[in-house]
Design a protein around this motif. Structure first.
Motif, mmCIF file in Angstrom:
data_model
loop_
_atom_site.group_PDB
_atom_site.id
_atom_site.type_symbol
_atom_site.label_atom_id
_atom_site.label_comp_id
_atom_site.label_asym_id
_atom_site.label_seq_id
_atom_site.Cartn_x
_atom_site.Cartn_y
_atom_site.Cartn_z
ATOM 1 N N GLY A 99 -17.933 -39.420 -50.018
ATOM 2 C CA GLY A 99 -17.283 -40.725 -49.884
ATOM 3 C C GLY A 99 -16.464 -40.828 -48.614
ATOM 4 N N ARG A 100 -15.727 -39.772 -48.295
ATOM 5 C CA ARG A 100 -14.906 -39.795 -47.075
ATOM 6 C C ARG A 100 -15.782 -39.904 -45.817
ATOM 7 N N LYS A 101 -16.919 -39.218 -45.807
ATOM 8 C CA LYS A 101 -17.837 -39.307 -44.667
ATOM 9 C C LYS A 101 -18.456 -40.704 -44.582
ATOM 10 N N THR A 102 -18.769 -41.280 -45.733
ATOM 11 C CA THR A 102 -19.389 -42.605 -45.772
ATOM 12 C C THR A 102 -18.452 -43.668 -45.218
ATOM 13 N N LEU A 103 -17.159 -43.517 -45.471
ATOM 14 C CA LEU A 103 -16.180 -44.491 -44.977
ATOM 15 C C LEU A 103 -16.137 -44.533 -43.450
ATOM 16 N N LEU A 104 -16.574 -43.455 -42.804
ATOM 17 C CA LEU A 104 -16.551 -43.390 -41.345
ATOM 18 C C LEU A 104 -17.789 -44.029 -40.715
ATOM 19 N N ARG A 105 -18.777 -44.358 -41.528
ATOM 20 C CA ARG A 105 -20.020 -44.911 -40.999
ATOM 21 C C ARG A 105 -19.894 -46.417 -40.741
ATOM 22 N N ASP A 106 -20.556 -46.887 -39.726
ATOM 23 C CA ASP A 106 -20.663 -48.320 -39.461
ATOM 24 C C ASP A 106 -22.021 -48.782 -39.988
ATOM 25 N N SER A 107 -22.012 -49.351 -41.176
ATOM 26 C CA SER A 107 -23.266 -49.703 -41.856
ATOM 27 C C SER A 107 -24.078 -50.734 -41.090
ATOM 28 N N THR A 108 -23.407 -51.572 -40.311
ATOM 29 C CA THR A 108 -24.116 -52.642 -39.593
ATOM 30 C C THR A 108 -25.048 -52.092 -38.525
ATOM 31 N N LYS A 109 -24.824 -50.854 -38.100
ATOM 32 C CA LYS A 109 -25.636 -50.269 -37.033
ATOM 33 C C LYS A 109 -26.725 -49.332 -37.543
#
Length: 493
Positions: A99-109
């Motif tokens: 979850g912590r790693k996922t929060l750092l992702r920019d889903s739009t890209k």
């Protein structure tokens, strides 16, 4: 899929809100993973959704057989229970990391394929934390098999050894978790912020804390706690004295461990039952911790789900009614699920065959399938003590009076005021704010490992679980007495 219509199904839990994200992948995996860990599980499992409320069911014969076998393991092979609880906690830690790693992702890209891969990975971790708690959950829902056994054991021991502590109090002490939950840890961290003398630095620390902890009531429906909430909580702690708050939390768990040892000696509990009580405590801790890791996962995945929704023309709530294997159809095959998800919310079924296959039905087709299935409903009956009395299992002792507020959904939280009695089908993290405000808690369903029992013990609120009919008999405004010392709810007027 060949649905066994001629066999009896067991409707064992009603949830006022659940969605496909929470149920489909985990329901499909449970019959496969349980046996790999040495347990028995029902093969056929299903869920029925009515305006997003959810009924969970399995074949009765298979459920009874699995419960009998798994209960036997408590006494004959407890190490299997130890292993599965350790696995659950370890997997929960990994889900928090994901979850912590996922929060750092920019889903739009991210590409459609990458988004689908992230969803698949999350579903894998969700299964890894959901399934290990399933065996104890089925033992306790709705028949409270472990609760009844341990209460009977303690009642007989009390007579034999002439113990002074009531067996109800002894039971509650012996199943209580002697280490802080995420909520207790959050409260201690908030108290530490209260010790910062410099107001500017304290406010900066509070802002950081609020961002890190805003997900604690996210649950299945996405509530975010704001800075104002944490500011008010800090003000309460400041009025109590932060040092005293920290000291009391630490002392509480130290004292609990000491009290548990004293009760074990007083009741002369043998080694076999010491292990069983430890298994229950471990289950209580792992159950709540793993649920919060799951909810943190939903919180962390919201950006991913929202981006998928934008690309597919679906709202976030519609995304929550995609089955675990629907996401690739939406992203890669460009299937239109806009109408299907709305129908699923309104009325639908999904049934798994225990071999990794799930079949979905909605609308009239779902109603036809449901009509052909024979169900053993959850039994509802009043206490033998009269029409004004309900009986359940005490989760935390105390005797109080107050007016009823029936709350099952997050949208109903505004009804409750300090001093009310919270009455609910089965509490969940979404309604923790109501539990904090309530004078006492009463539920229809749940056993010693249920959310209400665990949280009530931490909040020190009188709590009676497993009444079966509280939400059917009690109405908003009713004056009742909750006698959790004896597991009785009395309607006063």
């Amino acid at each position: 899929m060949k649905i066994p219509y001629k066999k009896e199904w067991h409707l064992f839990e009603r949830e006022d809100y659940a969605n496909y994200l929470f149920v489909t992948a985990t329901w499909e995996a449970y019959p496969i993973l349980g046996p790999k860990w040495g347990f028995k599980t029902p093969r056929y499992l299903g869920a029925e959704y009515i305006n997003s409320a959810c009924n969970l069911f399995a074949l009765k014969g298979e459920t009874d057989e699995a419960n009998k076998f798994n209960f036997g393991l408590l006494l004959k092979k407890p190490i299997l229970w130890d292993d599965v609880h350790l696995l659950n906690v370890n997997n929960s830690n990994k889900l928090f990391d994901f979850g912590r790693k996922t929060l750092l992702r920019d889903s739009t890209k991210l590409s459609d394929e990458k988004l689908a891969n992230i969803v698949d990975e999350f579903n894998g971790w969700q299964i890894a934390v959901h399934e290990p708690r399933g065996m104890m959950w089925m033992l306790e829902t709705p028949d409270n098999i472990v609760t009844e056994y341990l209460m009977k054991y303690l009642s007989l021991q009390k007579i034999q050894v002439n113990a002074k502590t009531s067996f109800s109090e002894a039971f509650q002490m012996l199943i209580a978790v002697a280490k802080p939950s995420l909520w207790s840890e959050e409260r201690m961290n908030l108290a530490k912020i209260g010790l910062i003398n410099n107001r500017k630095k304290r406010n900066i620390a509070l802002g950081i804390h609020a961002r890190k902890s805003e997900w604690l009531e996210y649950g299945l429906q996405g509530k975010i706690l704001d800075l104002q909430y944490f500011t008010k909580e800090l003000e309460k702690i400041m009025s109590e004295d932060p040092r005293k708050v920290i000291k009391n939390i630490k002392q509480e768990f130290t004292s609990l461990k000491k009290k548990q040892l004293e009760i074990q000696r007083e009741y002369k509990i043998n080694s076999v039952h010491k292990r069983v009580f430890k298994i229950v405590r471990d289950s209580n801790y792992a159950r709540l911790y793993s649920k919060y890791s799951q909810f943190f996962g939903y919180y962390a995945m919201e950006g991913v789900y929202s981006e998928i929704g934008k690309r597919a023309g679906l709202s976030l709530e519609q995304i929550r009614f995609l089955g675990h294997d629907d996401f690739r159809r939406v992203l890669i095959e460009k299937k239109d699920f806009s109408q299907v998800t709305l129908e699923r919310m309104k009325y639908s079924l999904h049934i798994t065959d225990g071999k990794g296959h799930t079949e979905y039905f909605f609308g009239d087709e779902a109603r036809k399938v449901r009509a052909r299935m024979k169900f053993k409903e959850i039994e509802h009956k009043l206490s033998d003590e009269g029409n004004n009395t309900l009986r359940g299992q005490s989760a935390y002792n105390g005797k109080v009076q107050g007016r009823v507020k029936v709350i099952n959904l997050i949208t109903e939280l505004g009804k409750i005021h300090h001093g009310n009695i919270l009455v609910s089908h089965m509490t969940n993290p979404d309604i923790v704010p109501a539990m904090k405000m309530a004078r006492a808690i009463v539920t229809d369903l749940g056993g010693i490992t249920c959310h209400a029992a665990i949280v009530a013990r931490e909040l020190k609120k009188p709590c009676i679980i497993g009444t079966k009919i509280a939400t059917k008999v009690l109405k908003d405004g009713d004056m009742i007495e909750v006698d959790a010392d004896n597991g009785i709810v009395r309607i006063i007027k």
